[in-house]
Scaffold this motif. Structure first.
Motif, short mmCIF file in Angstrom:
data_model
loop_
_atom_site.label_atom_id
_atom_site.label_comp_id
_atom_site.label_asym_id
_atom_site.label_seq_id
_atom_site.Cartn_x
_atom_site.Cartn_y
_atom_site.Cartn_z
N SER A 197 0.85 -1.21 0.00
CA SER A 197 0.00 0.00 0.00
C SER A 197 0.88 1.25 0.00
O SER A 197 1.34 1.70 1.06
N TYR A 211 -6.26 9.21 -10.15
CA TYR A 211 -6.55 7.80 -10.43
C TYR A 211 -7.54 7.69 -11.58
O TYR A 211 -7.30 6.93 -12.55
N LYS A 267 -6.81 6.15 -15.34
CA LYS A 267 -7.60 5.00 -15.79
C LYS A 267 -8.32 5.28 -17.11
O LYS A 267 -8.55 4.36 -17.91
N GLN A 306 -1.22 -5.21 -13.02
CA GLN A 306 -2.10 -4.19 -13.57
C GLN A 306 -2.26 -3.03 -12.59
O GLN A 306 -2.27 -1.85 -12.97
N ASP A 307 -2.39 -3.36 -11.30
CA ASP A 307 -2.45 -2.30 -10.27
C ASP A 307 -1.17 -1.47 -10.30
O ASP A 307 -1.22 -0.24 -10.22
N LYS A 308 -0.05 -2.14 -10.40
CA LYS A 308 1.24 -1.44 -10.41
C LYS A 308 1.33 -0.50 -11.61
O LYS A 308 1.83 0.63 -11.49
N THR A 337 -3.91 -0.01 -4.04
CA THR A 337 -3.02 -1.05 -3.53
C THR A 337 -2.46 -1.82 -4.70
O THR A 337 -3.02 -1.78 -5.80
N VAL A 338 -1.34 -2.50 -4.49
CA VAL A 338 -0.70 -3.23 -5.59
C VAL A 338 -0.83 -4.72 -5.34
O VAL A 338 0.02 -5.35 -4.71
N ASP A 339 -1.92 -5.29 -5.81
CA ASP A 339 -2.13 -6.73 -5.74
C ASP A 339 -1.66 -7.44 -7.01
O ASP A 339 -1.28 -8.61 -6.97
N THR A 340 -1.72 -6.72 -8.13
CA THR A 340 -1.40 -7.31 -9.42
C THR A 340 -0.48 -6.38 -10.21
O THR A 340 -0.30 -5.21 -9.86
N ARG A 380 -8.89 1.40 -6.31
CA ARG A 380 -7.82 0.49 -5.88
C ARG A 380 -6.48 1.24 -5.85
O ARG A 380 -5.90 1.53 -6.90
#
Length: 229
Positions: free
Chosen positions: A99, A223, A227, A196-198, A191-194, A189
């Motif tokens: 995060s 954001y 996007k 794609q998030d990064k 946060t960096v879960d994937t 989102r």
């Protein structure tokens, strides 16, 4: 001791080594550490596993002169419980190491509330309006220890250590951090879960290198802008 426990592992299933990937010109986990180190009277502890694969995280902790607790890999609750016991922690913030938008101001408010009151948990997730990645959960150490046996018997609670407080909220004294008014950013989102998030967050930092220092409204606005492009 009051602490911010940063939870991280190298071998994330969806995005391996994300904690030490570069985001906005520094390691992802470094964003968390830098914000937490601004807090007065709060000890930063990086809690990872005792496996060799997570040695780089201990190196990051050493480079930042913060504590590193090493314990269970899969059982987050056991890792946190060991950290709480070893460090005689009164209350702690549960911080995910993925995060980059950790908010000092919200953590300060949360710790003030739990110190002055009799809360078991202080959270900004009732109701959830803040973006994912800007959640705040301050847990009283004694409350966590009292429920640890029950937590440790549940696969879900062992991974998501605060869930028991929400599921059984009638049994706990929960303090709520509000402050967004009518705004609802719960679909955002940060946060960096994937990977794609990064990619999205990298583009945010490329547009504004100091975006994580801005107000939440400005972060959300950028954001959406990123996007859409």
């Amino acid at each position: 001791m009051d602490a911010a426990i940063i939870l991280a592992r190298i071998d994330s299933a969806r995005f391996p080594a994300k904690a030490i990937s570069q985001v906005g010109g520094k390691l992802l986990i470094q964003h968390c550490i830098d914000e937490i180190k601004k807090l007065d009277g709060i000890t930063a502890i990086l809690a990872t596993s005792s496996r060799a694969i997570d040695d780089p995280l201990e190196q990051v902790a050493n480079q930042n002169n913060i504590q590193c607790y090493r314990g269970e890999a899969e059982n987050v609750a056991k890792r946190v419980h060991g950290c709480v016991i070893q460090n005689k922690i009164n209350s702690f913030a549960r911080i995910n190491g993925d995060s980059p938008f950790v908010r000092k101001s919200l953590l300060v408010e949360g710790f003030q509330m739990i110190r002055k009151g009799t809360y078991d948990l202080v959270t900004n997730l009732i109701p959830r309006k803040y973006p994912y990645g800007i959640s705040v959960e301050i847990i009283r150490g004694d409350s966590f220890k009292k429920k640890y046996l029950e937590i440790s018997k549940s696969a879900r609670y062992s991974e998501h250590i605060s869930s028991i407080f929400y599921d059984q909220r009638e049994n706990f004294n929960i303090g709520k951090i509000l402050g967004l008014g009518d705004a609802d950013y719960s679909d955002i989102r940060l946060t960096v879960d994937t990977r794609q998030d990064k990619e999205v967050i990298d583009r945010m930092f490329a547009t504004d290198a100091r975006i994580n220092e801005k107000k939440i409204e400005e972060i959300v606005s950028l954001y959406h802008q990123v996007k859409q492009n």
